[in-house]
Design a protein around this motif. Structure first.
Motif, PDB file in Angstrom:
ATOM      1  N   PHE A  91       0.849  -1.203   0.000  1.00 55.22           N
ATOM      2  CA  PHE A  91       0.000   0.000   0.000  1.00 55.22           C
ATOM      3  C   PHE A  91       0.881   1.248   0.000  1.00 55.22           C
ATOM      4  O   PHE A  91       0.679   2.175  -0.795  1.00 55.22           O
ATOM      5  CB  PHE A  91      -0.910  -0.002   1.231  1.00 55.22           C
ATOM      6  N   ALA A  92       1.872   1.264   0.896  1.00 54.41           N
ATOM      7  CA  ALA A  92       2.743   2.438   1.027  1.00 54.41           C
ATOM      8  C   ALA A  92       3.524   2.703  -0.256  1.00 54.41           C
ATOM      9  O   ALA A  92       3.660   3.861  -0.681  1.00 54.41           O
ATOM     10  CB  ALA A  92       3.693   2.246   2.205  1.00 54.41           C
ATOM     11  N   MET A  93       4.039   1.643  -0.896  1.00 53.18           N
ATOM     12  CA  MET A  93       4.817   1.839  -2.118  1.00 53.18           C
ATOM     13  C   MET A  93       3.935   2.296  -3.274  1.00 53.18           C
ATOM     14  O   MET A  93       4.373   3.099  -4.116  1.00 53.18           O
ATOM     15  CB  MET A  93       5.556   0.562  -2.480  1.00 53.18           C
ATOM     16  N   LEU A  94       2.715   1.808  -3.325  1.00 52.75           N
ATOM     17  CA  LEU A  94       1.789   2.303  -4.346  1.00 52.75           C
ATOM     18  C   LEU A  94       1.557   3.800  -4.183  1.00 52.75           C
ATOM     19  O   LEU A  94       1.578   4.560  -5.163  1.00 52.75           O
ATOM     20  CB  LEU A  94       0.464   1.536  -4.272  1.00 52.75           C
ATOM     21  N   LYS A  95       1.374   4.244  -2.956  1.00 49.07           N
ATOM     22  CA  LYS A  95       1.207   5.676  -2.701  1.00 49.07           C
ATOM     23  C   LYS A  95       2.485   6.435  -3.034  1.00 49.07           C
ATOM     24  O   LYS A  95       2.441   7.532  -3.613  1.00 49.07           O
ATOM     25  CB  LYS A  95       0.798   5.916  -1.251  1.00 49.07           C
ATOM     26  N   GLN A  96       3.634   5.867  -2.680  1.00 51.99           N
ATOM     27  CA  GLN A  96       4.927   6.496  -2.955  1.00 51.99           C
ATOM     28  C   GLN A  96       5.131   6.711  -4.454  1.00 51.99           C
ATOM     29  O   GLN A  96       5.725   7.707  -4.871  1.00 51.99           O
ATOM     30  CB  GLN A  96       6.048   5.625  -2.384  1.00 51.99           C
ATOM     31  N   THR A  97       4.635   5.774  -5.254  1.00 56.15           N
ATOM     32  CA  THR A  97       4.874   5.828  -6.690  1.00 56.15           C
ATOM     33  C   THR A  97       3.712   6.424  -7.472  1.00 56.15           C
ATOM     34  O   THR A  97       3.644   6.278  -8.696  1.00 56.15           O
ATOM     35  CB  THR A  97       5.208   4.426  -7.232  1.00 56.15           C
ATOM     36  N   GLY A  98       2.810   7.109  -6.776  1.00 55.69           N
ATOM     37  CA  GLY A  98       1.827   7.925  -7.475  1.00 55.69           C
ATOM     38  C   GLY A  98       0.443   7.343  -7.652  1.00 55.69           C
ATOM     39  O   GLY A  98      -0.398   7.945  -8.332  1.00 55.69           O
ATOM     40  N   TYR A  99       0.161   6.197  -7.057  1.00 53.61           N
ATOM     41  CA  TYR A  99      -1.196   5.633  -7.128  1.00 53.61           C
ATOM     42  C   TYR A  99      -2.070   6.342  -6.091  1.00 53.61           C
ATOM     43  O   TYR A  99      -1.721   6.399  -4.917  1.00 53.61           O
ATOM     44  CB  TYR A  99      -1.169   4.131  -6.858  1.00 53.61           C
ATOM     45  N   GLU A 100      -3.187   6.872  -6.532  1.00 54.59           N
ATOM     46  CA  GLU A 100      -4.012   7.691  -5.641  1.00 54.59           C
ATOM     47  C   GLU A 100      -5.147   6.914  -4.986  1.00 54.59           C
ATOM     48  O   GLU A 100      -5.552   7.239  -3.869  1.00 54.59           O
ATOM     49  CB  GLU A 100      -4.589   8.880  -6.411  1.00 54.59           C
ATOM     50  N   HIS A 101      -5.680   5.927  -5.667  1.00 51.31           N
ATOM     51  CA  HIS A 101      -6.905   5.271  -5.194  1.00 51.31           C
ATOM     52  C   HIS A 101      -6.572   3.866  -4.688  1.00 51.31           C
ATOM     53  O   HIS A 101      -6.764   2.869  -5.384  1.00 51.31           O
ATOM     54  CB  HIS A 101      -7.940   5.228  -6.315  1.00 51.31           C
ATOM     55  N   VAL A 102      -6.057   3.806  -3.465  1.00 48.13           N
ATOM     56  CA  VAL A 102      -5.606   2.538  -2.894  1.00 48.13           C
ATOM     57  C   VAL A 102      -6.279   2.310  -1.541  1.00 48.13           C
ATOM     58  O   VAL A 102      -6.353   3.223  -0.719  1.00 48.13           O
ATOM     59  CB  VAL A 102      -4.070   2.510  -2.712  1.00 48.13           C
ATOM     60  N   LYS A 103      -6.750   1.098  -1.333  1.00 46.68           N
ATOM     61  CA  LYS A 103      -7.334   0.701  -0.059  1.00 46.68           C
ATOM     62  C   LYS A 103      -6.595  -0.533   0.465  1.00 46.68           C
ATOM     63  O   LYS A 103      -6.036  -1.308  -0.318  1.00 46.68           O
ATOM     64  CB  LYS A 103      -8.822   0.343  -0.213  1.00 46.68           C
ATOM     65  N   LEU A 104      -6.625  -0.706   1.774  1.00 47.98           N
ATOM     66  CA  LEU A 104      -6.056  -1.893   2.411  1.00 47.98           C
ATOM     67  C   LEU A 104      -7.185  -2.721   3.016  1.00 47.98           C
ATOM     68  O   LEU A 104      -7.996  -2.207   3.798  1.00 47.98           O
ATOM     69  CB  LEU A 104      -5.068  -1.485   3.508  1.00 47.98           C
ATOM     70  N   TYR A 105      -7.233  -3.991   2.635  1.00 56.08           N
ATOM     71  CA  TYR A 105      -8.159  -4.939   3.264  1.00 56.08           C
ATOM     72  C   TYR A 105      -7.415  -5.537   4.444  1.00 56.08           C
ATOM     73  O   TYR A 105      -6.640  -6.473   4.297  1.00 56.08           O
ATOM     74  CB  TYR A 105      -8.569  -6.001   2.243  1.00 56.08           C
ATOM     75  N   VAL A 106      -7.630  -4.964   5.619  1.00 54.37           N
ATOM     76  CA  VAL A 106      -6.843  -5.348   6.793  1.00 54.37           C
ATOM     77  C   VAL A 106      -7.078  -6.812   7.163  1.00 54.37           C
ATOM     78  O   VAL A 106      -6.148  -7.530   7.533  1.00 54.37           O
ATOM     79  CB  VAL A 106      -7.147  -4.412   7.982  1.00 54.37           C
ATOM     80  N   GLY A 107      -8.305  -7.277   7.055  1.00 56.74           N
ATOM     81  CA  GLY A 107      -8.578  -8.681   7.381  1.00 56.74           C
ATOM     82  C   GLY A 107      -7.847  -9.647   6.464  1.00 56.74           C
ATOM     83  O   GLY A 107      -7.432 -10.726   6.873  1.00 56.74           O
ATOM     84  N   SER A 108      -7.728  -9.261   5.198  1.00 57.08           N
ATOM     85  CA  SER A 108      -6.978  -9.989   4.180  1.00 57.08           C
ATOM     86  C   SER A 108      -7.438 -11.443   4.031  1.00 57.08           C
ATOM     87  O   SER A 108      -8.557 -11.796   4.403  1.00 57.08           O
ATOM     88  CB  SER A 108      -5.477  -9.876   4.461  1.00 57.08           C
ATOM     89  N   TYR A 109      -6.572 -12.281   3.476  1.00 56.14           N
ATOM     90  CA  TYR A 109      -6.987 -13.631   3.110  1.00 56.14           C
ATOM     91  C   TYR A 109      -7.452 -14.441   4.317  1.00 56.14           C
ATOM     92  O   TYR A 109      -8.392 -15.241   4.209  1.00 56.14           O
ATOM     93  CB  TYR A 109      -5.827 -14.349   2.409  1.00 56.14           C
ATOM     94  N   SER A 110      -6.824 -14.221   5.476  1.00 56.44           N
ATOM     95  CA  SER A 110      -7.222 -14.988   6.665  1.00 56.44           C
ATOM     96  C   SER A 110      -8.642 -14.639   7.099  1.00 56.44           C
ATOM     97  O   SER A 110      -9.338 -15.472   7.690  1.00 56.44           O
ATOM     98  CB  SER A 110      -6.239 -14.766   7.815  1.00 56.44           C
ATOM     99  N   ASP A 111      -9.082 -13.429   6.809  1.00 56.98           N
ATOM    100  CA  ASP A 111     -10.482 -13.064   7.074  1.00 56.98           C
ATOM    101  C   ASP A 111     -11.383 -13.605   5.975  1.00 56.98           C
ATOM    102  O   ASP A 111     -12.481 -14.105   6.244  1.00 56.98           O
ATOM    103  CB  ASP A 111     -10.617 -11.544   7.169  1.00 56.98           C
TER     104      ASP A 111
END
Length: 273
Positions: free
Chosen positions: A241-261
């Motif tokens: 997520f952080a690197m996407l923001k660093q490299t100019g991606y504006e519309h990024v979300k994090l699914y905190v629960g992820s695959y285990s959820d």
């Protein structure tokens, strides 16, 4: 392009707040032990499982704490919204990124992930201490940025093709394909997800801020796409997520629960191959 990752050489270290996020997934108390043995002077310690997760929830292996709990953490830590906050771990690890994402979620937009790990910072002459004096509490009121948080329901709609977003899996290619699964009870991935192993973000033990990573990411996802990143439990997806923001991606979300959820409910659909 956003400034997310920073070298301490680029920063004015006066009047800042330091957060030590060192942790080990193999030994949950190792990071705290390291902190007690020595940390950046006046740093606070944030523990992945005690502070940055609510391990009583059943929403994956490292569930996001409730906003009320995070507010208490911010206040106990003496933070204000306009504070300049530097976050470090051992370097090239996902834990500072997890803390940084939570700070971004809470509205602390002047926070940065340090390129250098603790040992490198100490070698560079940044003052180190063993003192653990408590912070003066604040009454900060977070300004929640729900635009960077993907709920399970949002991910379900994304799988159904109803959000226009792309799912991006930060795990290894072998786990993504379902060939191996060392942690979770069901191998595979969330249907429709693409893959970018978060380990590709690093070079020589640090996050790689050269154009190379941005070029690799652009081969997988477009800059104008909405992207939802996930991993096994929402930890290693944080640096992606952080690197996407660093490299100019504006519309990024994090699914905190992820695959285990994702696999925590009966009759869940997964993809393999």
């Amino acid at each position: 392009m956003s400034d997310v990752f920073k070298s301490v050489n680029e920063l004015d270290t006066k009047d800042v707040k330091w957060i030590d996020a060192r942790f080990s997934l193999q030994d949950s108390e190792l990071g705290r032990k390291k902190f007690e043995e020595g940390h950046i002077k006046e740093a606070l310690y944030w523990h992945l499982e005690n502070d940055l997760s609510d391990m009583t929830k059943k929403a994956g292996r490292h569930p996001l704490p409730a906003k009320e709990s995070l507010t208490l953490l911010f206040r106990k830590s003496g933070l204000e919204l306009d504070d300049q906050i530097f976050i470090y771990d051992d370097g090239g690890s996902p834990f500072a990124a997890r803390a940084w994402w939570i700070l971004q979620y809470g509205g602390f937009k002047n926070s940065f992930i340090l390129q250098e790990g603790f040992e490198e910072l100490a070698a560079m002459g940044v003052p180190v201490s063993k003192s653990t004096d408590p912070s003066v509490p604040s009454n900060v009121v977070p300004v929640w940025d729900d635009s960077i948080f993907a709920t399970r329901e949002f991910v379900e709609k994304t799988v159904e093709g109803k959000t226009g977003n792309v799912l991006l899996d930060a795990r290894s290619a072998e786990r993504y394909r379902g060939e191996v699964e060392p942690i979770d009870p069901i191998a595979g991935r969330i249907p429709g997800a693409l893959n970018f192993d978060w380990e590709q973000l690093k070079k020589d033990g640090s996050f790689n801020l050269s154009d190379t990573v941005g070029e690799q990411l652009s081969e997988i996802v477009k800059h104008d796409e909405g992207i939802v990143v996930y991993c096994g439990s929402g930890v290693t997806a944080a640096p992606l997520f952080a690197m996407l923001k660093q490299t100019g991606y504006e519309h990024v979300k994090l699914y905190v629960g992820s695959y285990s959820d994702w696999i925590s409910r009966e009759f869940v659909e997964v993809a393999k191959g």
